[in-house]
Design a protein around this motif. Structure first.
Motif, short mmCIF file in Angstrom:
data_model
loop_
_atom_site.label_atom_id
_atom_site.label_comp_id
_atom_site.label_asym_id
_atom_site.label_seq_id
_atom_site.Cartn_x
_atom_site.Cartn_y
_atom_site.Cartn_z
N ARG A 275 -1.78 -27.88 -7.78
CA ARG A 275 -1.03 -28.82 -8.59
C ARG A 275 -0.24 -29.71 -7.72
O ARG A 275 0.06 -29.51 -6.62
N ASP B 158 -0.49 -46.42 0.20
CA ASP B 158 -0.30 -45.71 -1.15
C ASP B 158 -0.68 -44.41 -0.83
O ASP B 158 -1.81 -44.12 -0.57
N CYS C 139 -10.19 -36.02 -5.40
CA CYS C 139 -11.29 -36.20 -5.80
C CYS C 139 -12.51 -36.25 -4.89
O CYS C 139 -13.65 -35.72 -5.14
N MET D 76 -13.55 -45.55 -9.95
CA MET D 76 -12.22 -44.79 -9.91
C MET D 76 -11.07 -45.80 -9.52
O MET D 76 -11.38 -46.83 -9.02
N ILE D 77 -10.10 -45.58 -10.61
CA ILE D 77 -9.39 -46.96 -10.58
C ILE D 77 -7.81 -46.52 -10.19
O ILE D 77 -7.46 -45.50 -10.45
N ALA D 78 -7.25 -47.52 -9.60
CA ALA D 78 -5.77 -47.44 -9.28
C ALA D 78 -4.86 -46.88 -10.27
O ALA D 78 -5.23 -47.52 -11.59
N PRO D 79 -3.94 -46.19 -10.19
CA PRO D 79 -3.81 -45.50 -8.82
C PRO D 79 -4.64 -44.39 -8.61
O PRO D 79 -4.92 -44.07 -7.37
N ASN D 80 -5.08 -43.57 -9.71
CA ASN D 80 -6.04 -42.41 -9.48
C ASN D 80 -6.69 -42.07 -10.61
O ASN D 80 -6.32 -40.99 -11.17
N CYS E 66 -6.10 -31.72 -12.24
CA CYS E 66 -5.16 -31.45 -11.14
C CYS E 66 -3.97 -31.00 -11.73
O CYS E 66 -2.84 -31.28 -11.39
N THR E 67 -4.09 -30.31 -12.75
CA THR E 67 -2.62 -30.10 -13.85
C THR E 67 -2.70 -28.59 -13.85
O THR E 67 -1.57 -28.29 -14.62
N GLY E 68 -3.50 -27.74 -13.27
CA GLY E 68 -3.24 -26.36 -13.31
C GLY E 68 -3.31 -25.54 -14.81
O GLY E 68 -3.88 -26.15 -15.76
N ILE F 242 -4.79 -39.28 -12.61
CA ILE F 242 -4.83 -37.47 -12.07
C ILE F 242 -3.29 -37.12 -11.79
O ILE F 242 -2.69 -38.05 -11.45
N GLY F 243 -3.36 -35.73 -12.20
CA GLY F 243 -2.11 -34.99 -11.75
C GLY F 243 -0.73 -35.36 -12.51
O GLY F 243 0.05 -34.89 -12.27
N SER G 74 -16.15 -38.71 -10.76
CA SER G 74 -14.76 -38.61 -10.88
C SER G 74 -14.49 -36.95 -11.37
O SER G 74 -15.37 -36.48 -11.76
N THR G 75 -13.42 -36.53 -11.60
CA THR G 75 -13.16 -35.32 -12.15
C THR G 75 -13.41 -35.12 -13.60
O THR G 75 -13.18 -34.05 -13.98
N HIS H 34 0.31 -49.28 -6.45
CA HIS H 34 0.80 -48.24 -5.93
C HIS H 34 0.89 -47.25 -7.11
O HIS H 34 1.04 -47.32 -8.07
N THR H 35 0.72 -45.88 -6.47
CA THR H 35 0.92 -44.69 -7.31
C THR H 35 2.22 -44.45 -7.98
O THR H 35 3.36 -44.78 -7.10
N ARG I 207 -6.88 -39.39 -4.99
CA ARG I 207 -8.21 -39.63 -4.40
C ARG I 207 -8.67 -38.85 -3.51
O ARG I 207 -9.88 -38.81 -3.31
N VAL J 121 -13.86 -30.22 -8.67
CA VAL J 121 -12.74 -30.53 -9.15
C VAL J 121 -12.81 -31.12 -10.72
O VAL J 121 -13.30 -32.28 -10.69
N LEU K 139 -11.96 -45.40 -1.89
CA LEU K 139 -10.82 -45.56 -2.58
C LEU K 139 -9.55 -44.88 -1.74
O LEU K 139 -8.56 -45.28 -1.98
N ASN L 242 -1.98 -42.05 -2.06
CA ASN L 242 -2.48 -41.46 -3.28
C ASN L 242 -3.63 -40.15 -3.13
O ASN L 242 -4.38 -40.14 -2.73
N TRP L 243 -2.72 -39.09 -3.35
CA TRP L 243 -3.62 -37.61 -3.06
C TRP L 243 -4.53 -37.43 -4.20
O TRP L 243 -5.55 -36.84 -3.91
#
Lengths: 401, 401
Positions: free
Chosen positions: B350, B314, B322, A180-184, A79-81, A114-115, A225-226, A400-401, B319, A49, B305, B316-317
């Motif tokens: 997405r 959380d 990933c 890889m760092i919070a949130p994602n 992950c944004t298409g 991400i996203g 990571s991605t 938190h995300t 992660r 990915v 993660l 957190n999709w």
């Protein structure tokens, strides 16, 4: 003192601005420009990915000459298409327009959450400001190095020079974020500039191999990571006799200097990893093959229990042996010997009486080496790791995300 | 209420005593006896470095009838060389002598600190006491279940019955410890007793497959220890028509009951893992193959993660995606869909707008399920994981060897 940073090699300008992509109010958009063009090489994440920027970069690396790089932090654009892909292309188009270059001759990178989609209005206006501010000053290089950071605590740059066919060649780099760092977040970006005259093919070979022996030897939490990207641009402005043969001493000098820059950056990145308080090197020898040695080194550096023990300055050889046993490499415990620095703690399958205090001192250091001899062959390899702290869990659990 | 524990199936006695192997002053030596003999099956760690007990067990499983099992906790007897191997054999000899059986008809297991030698005087005298105390009572089964513990906080047993060819068959189990434990412990031991009449070949098949779908589906910190052992003894005392065909409904009933017992024990073990506050199940469908599905499920459950995010409740999709991307399975992000329980958070590559509060509620639960559809084929598999807490790091960093 000589100029430091990405603008140190001849033929490069840089800039970094606050475009408003991050909520935090720090710099988040950077640009590198090479007005007369540069040969370009790139290596990317092996994650299946990948971010939109990685896709576009892979396409555009085919260009004969690259005229610039545009980078944003704060949003990973992963992950944004299809929209994400068109946004990454727009970044190249906008940067190309500002630098009067074809969009296919521009490279692009993103790092951040991400996203989430890029705020393209802010990105476009930021790109125009970046183009206006381009400069070959050391400060401009620092602005760029700051603009690529996410949760890194310091900007990380390094510069070296080497004489090739009587000319001084300069190689510089800037790097950001391990872990890889919070949130994602999607993490490692590394940008390198050089002024050597070198063929595109050898530039790519040098980067691939140097990254393999530096960036790819560090494991923070075991995954790519991605967005992971390393780009190397070389302007040819040093005036050296063009490097075109992989066996030539000139290539060797270029490669060794590049490797040294990459290793320095990798070390800086490790020491700035999430919650890390120490780094350690795992050197494996005596493996059946280099591949087996790599597996074993990586298994030890990735093993949470080893990482926790190092965090607590505990010379816990049992966990090291256990990690090796489960790594899939061909091992016979009766032939394994393990040392912490110069102190042997396990020899030929049996624990050795050792000075516990001395062992604890070794593991307490900011950096130490674990040496493992598998006693099975002549394959060797190494890996760097960092400790696992409560802070890592805190950063990655409490946000938190 | 019926009798519970390893002595519930007909034909088994058990005991557990404090032999003084552990410093802590709790039970540390246990014995199972089957005076008329039992068929035996075993599965072991895949770690290339194994304890002496695992080596001896592998040899002794060849016996037609097994007459007992002796187990110690506190010392793993792993990485102890030839002396360790001879100590494990001595345990079988001493137990065989006490039970008037051949030492080759005894099985043995150890769990505890790696690299330490067994205090054989204490072990031998403990074995004799154990033999004297053997009983078919429920209390004796509990004593055994307590004697095998290391840093587990509770003893873990489970018992089920099933009717096979008109007879009641009982299957019981006791299990200990998930998570390699400070200072350097070697961990999972699982003992199962049954009274079914079944061929040795099918007993081994049933255990191998049931362990594969239960014990081997749980990942606490991603590695197998040097001592992991699961043993299944079946006395044949239930009086059922002997099970000898793998396709027969009787075999199926036996297998399903065994699997249910193993899953129950696995779940208990997960909830008692180091620092774990929650368990989660990762179900992967739509993979190119079952192997790919297993890789993906395991990658998500092992990913620090993801584990940290679940610890912090959380959803957190990012992660999760990933982890899937880097697992080596064949994936195309545009086909991936991810749900937390019934809530879709990512569809066809997405992010989806979802009720954050609802998502947090799901991830806050003591147990929840992550469902991933790779959209690439019909392979499916699952894995259980538990969260990564500051407590885990504390246990594993602050304790010194």
């Amino acid at each position: 003192m000589k100029k430091q940073g990405l603008t140190a090699p001849a033929g490069f300008l840089a800039s970094g601005v606050q475009a408003g992509i991050k909520d935090l109010g720090s710099k988040d958009l950077g640009m590198i420009s090479c007005p007369q063009g540069a040969k370009a090489a790139g290596v990317f994440t092996t994650n299946a990915v990948v971010s939109a920027a990685v896709e576009v970069c892979r396409e555009n690396l085919a260009c004969a000459k690259c005229f610039g790089v545009v980078v944003n932090s704060g949003v990973a654009n992963a992950c944004t298409g299809k929209k994400g892909l068109s946004d990454a292309r727009s970044m190249c188009r906008e940067a190309g327009k500002a630098l009067k270059a074809d969009q296919g001759a521009m490279l692009v990178a993103s790092t951040g959450v991400i996203g989430r989609k890029l705020p393209m209005d802010k990105v476009r206006s930021g790109i125009r400001t970046c183009a206006d501010l381009l400069s070959d000053s050391q400060e401009a290089a620092r602005d760029f190095a700051e603009a690529i950071l996410t949760t890194d605590t310091v900007s990380k740059q390094h510069t070296e020079t080497v004489r090739i066919s009587g000319k001084e060649v300069t190689i510089a780099g800037a790097i950001k974020g391990a872990g890889m760092i919070a949130p994602n977040m999607a993490t490692t970006l590394c940008f390198l500039t050089a002024d050597a005259a070198i063929s595109k093919r050898l530039l790519q070979k040098a980067l691939r191999e140097a990254a393999g022996e530096s960036l790819n030897k560090l494991t923070v939490d075991g995954h790519q990571s991605t967005n992971d990207t390393a780009l190397l641009l070389s302007s040819g402005k040093a005036g050296n006799a063009p490097i075109s043969r992989p066996k030539s001493p000139d290539y060797k000098k270029f490669y060794e200097t590049l490797l040294s820059v990459c290793r320095n950056l990798t070390r800086q990145m490790a020491l700035d990893a999430e919650g890390a308080t120490k780094i350690f090197k795992v050197e494996v020898s005596g493996a059946v093959s280099k591949k087996d040695a790599r597996k074993a080194a990586r298994a030890v550096a990735d093993y949470d229990l080893v990482k926790c023990a190092i965090n607590g300055s505990d010379p816990n050889w049992g966990r090291i042996i256990c990690a090796i046993g489960s790594c899939g490499a061909k091992v016979n415990v009766d032939n394994i010997t393990c040392r912490l620095g110069r102190l042997t703690v396990f020899r030929s399958g049996r624990p050795v009486k050792f000075d516990k205090k001395r062992a604890e001192e070794i593991v307490s250091q900011k950096e130490h080496t674990i040496l493992i001899d598998l006693g099975a062959g002549s394959g060797s390899d190494f890996c760097w790791g960092c400790d696992l702290s409560k802070k890592y869990v805190e950063i990655n659990a409490d946000y938190h995300t």
